[in-house]
Design a protein around this motif. Structure first.
Motif, mmCIF file in Angstrom:
data_model
loop_
_atom_site.group_PDB
_atom_site.id
_atom_site.type_symbol
_atom_site.label_atom_id
_atom_site.label_comp_id
_atom_site.label_asym_id
_atom_site.label_seq_id
_atom_site.Cartn_x
_atom_site.Cartn_y
_atom_site.Cartn_z
ATOM 1 N N GLU A 1 0.826 -1.194 0.000
ATOM 2 C CA GLU A 1 0.000 0.000 0.000
ATOM 3 C C GLU A 1 0.865 1.249 0.000
ATOM 4 O O GLU A 1 0.654 2.174 -0.766
ATOM 5 N N ARG A 2 1.876 1.267 0.906
ATOM 6 C CA ARG A 2 2.798 2.406 1.011
ATOM 7 C C ARG A 2 4.211 1.897 1.235
ATOM 8 O O ARG A 2 4.424 0.819 1.790
ATOM 9 N N PHE A 3 5.169 2.718 0.820
ATOM 10 C CA PHE A 3 6.565 2.506 1.185
ATOM 11 C C PHE A 3 6.992 3.657 2.088
ATOM 12 O O PHE A 3 6.650 4.819 1.841
ATOM 13 N N LEU A 4 7.733 3.342 3.142
ATOM 14 C CA LEU A 4 8.257 4.323 4.080
ATOM 15 C C LEU A 4 9.736 4.010 4.272
ATOM 16 O O LEU A 4 10.175 2.864 4.063
ATOM 17 N N ALA A 5 10.526 4.993 4.687
ATOM 18 C CA ALA A 5 11.958 4.743 4.809
ATOM 19 C C ALA A 5 12.594 5.559 5.926
ATOM 20 O O ALA A 5 12.192 6.703 6.186
ATOM 21 N N VAL A 6 13.578 4.955 6.567
ATOM 22 C CA VAL A 6 14.479 5.648 7.489
ATOM 23 C C VAL A 6 15.888 5.186 7.156
ATOM 24 O O VAL A 6 16.087 4.095 6.632
ATOM 25 N N GLY B 1 6.155 16.118 2.512
ATOM 26 C CA GLY B 1 4.900 15.469 2.836
ATOM 27 C C GLY B 1 4.885 13.978 2.610
ATOM 28 O O GLY B 1 3.830 13.337 2.692
ATOM 29 N N GLY B 2 6.064 13.390 2.341
ATOM 30 C CA GLY B 2 6.159 11.959 2.107
ATOM 31 C C GLY B 2 6.551 11.181 3.346
ATOM 32 O O GLY B 2 6.467 11.676 4.476
ATOM 33 N N TYR B 3 7.047 9.972 3.118
ATOM 34 C CA TYR B 3 7.327 9.069 4.227
ATOM 35 C C TYR B 3 8.765 8.548 4.242
ATOM 36 O O TYR B 3 9.013 7.446 4.707
ATOM 37 N N VAL C 1 5.282 -1.173 3.731
ATOM 38 C CA VAL C 1 6.643 -1.697 3.686
ATOM 39 C C VAL C 1 7.600 -0.609 4.154
ATOM 40 O O VAL C 1 7.619 0.489 3.585
ATOM 41 N N VAL C 2 8.377 -0.897 5.179
ATOM 42 C CA VAL C 2 9.367 0.049 5.693
ATOM 43 C C VAL C 2 10.751 -0.365 5.209
ATOM 44 O O VAL C 2 11.140 -1.533 5.347
ATOM 45 N N ILE C 3 11.500 0.574 4.656
ATOM 46 C CA ILE C 3 12.865 0.327 4.181
ATOM 47 C C ILE C 3 13.839 0.981 5.152
ATOM 48 O O ILE C 3 13.669 2.148 5.509
ATOM 49 N N MET C 4 14.862 0.234 5.555
ATOM 50 C CA MET C 4 15.842 0.744 6.516
ATOM 51 C C MET C 4 17.261 0.530 6.003
ATOM 52 O O MET C 4 17.592 -0.545 5.512
#
Length: 309
Positions: free
Chosen positions: A36-41, A84-86, A126-129
């Motif tokens: 649904e979404r991708f997020l990253a740190v 405004g993104g993730y 989905v979180v990308i690290m």
């Protein structure tokens, strides 16, 4: 031994999945996972515009980096948090320690806090690290290249702490899918090689130590976490440059000292930056970023989560 086998196995699976899809001529990804979404740190490896003036620590040509490439493979987008993104990833970010370079980059730990405060993770997020680059760099620089047991302990500790942030996202944040990568082989970077062969070899071992500490910390999170060893993929690119159209794997293509300031107008005269591995002494060129995204996660990610290797 266990971590080395794991790294080889996960890389082989990723490359095999990617090759199979490419051979079929597919331009989209079919799998059990529909993100649904991708997020990253993360650190500079994943920075897509959190730096000054929205620039990135690579050749700023407006193209995707590897995190955005993964999202694009699933017909999704990823924007920096300041737009405004993730994606909170920022160059010079360390895992827990403060940035001492003057760029005021929030630590990866702080970034995870920002992510969890900003949104609730859903079952198809989905979180990308990424992490490790700035910690290895900072510890070696602080030691003036004289790497000691204390240096190695500090890098390993950072790797453990990075793994703890992965665990935090899963256990506290409810993350179902987390893509994790550590530090690539900085001993073969222009920065590492400038210290001489002996120290460069020790820097390589520091990168391995960081990644091994991460793997040890996340070893029981396989249901929710995929790890890719960027050092292994980097070594493939560096050792087989002709296969990937790389003409120069040693010299930075940028002529400016500050990574954020590199553009298509600040390159070595006549250079085609698509054929270079390094944008500056520590950061990769845009095309190499995209190759990593496709080869490590993008086209095979859904299958890897599906089969829970």
């Amino acid at each position: 031994m266990h971590s080395s086998v794991l790294r080889r196995a996960t890389l082989a699976l990723a490359l095999a999945g990617s090759a199979a899809l490419t051979a079929c001529g597919s331009s989209s990804v079919e799998s059990a996972l529909t993100p649904e979404r991708f997020l990253a740190v993360g650190d500079g490896y994943s920075d897509i515009g959190q730096g000054p003036n929205g620039t990135r620590p690579t050749v700023n040509d407006g193209s995707n980096n590897w995190t955005q490439q993964i999202a694009a493979d699933y017909n999704r987008t990823l924007k920096p948090a300041n737009e405004g993104g993730y994606s909170w990833a920022q160059a010079y970010a360390r895992v827990t320690q403060a940035d001492t370079t003057g760029h005021n980059a929030p630590s990866i730990t702080q970034q995870v806090t920002s992510l969890l405060n900003a949104t609730t993770l859903g079952d198809r997020d989905v979180v990308i690290m990424s992490g490790g680059l700035s910690d290895v760099y900072a510890e070696v620089e602080a030691a003036n290249g004289v790497i000691t047991d204390a240096t190695r302990a500090a890098v390993s500790k950072a790797g453990t702490e990075f793994g703890q942030q992965v665990r935090r996202l899963v256990k506290d944040g409810g993350a179902k899918y987390v893509l994790v990568t550590g530090v690539y082989n900085l001993g073969k970077s222009p920065w590492g090689l400038a210290y001489g062969d002996e120290v460069a070899a020790q820097i390589t071992r520091l990168a391995v130590a960081f990644n091994d500490a991460v793997l040890l910390e996340i070893n029981n999170l396989a249901e929710n976490v995929l790890f890719r060893d960027s050092a292994v993929i980097y070594n493939i690119l560096a050792n087989e440059p002709d296969t990937y159209g790389i003409d120069n794997e040693d010299t930075p293509v940028c002529t400016v000292a500050e990574a954020y300031d590199c553009t298509t107008s600040t390159l070595l005269p006549g250079a085609n930056y698509d054929t270079y591995l390094w944008s500056d002494s520590l950061n990769l060129t845009p095309r190499i970023n995209r190759i990593f995204g496709d080869r490590s996660f993008g086209e095979s990610m859904g299958y890897q989560f599906q089969y829970r290797w």
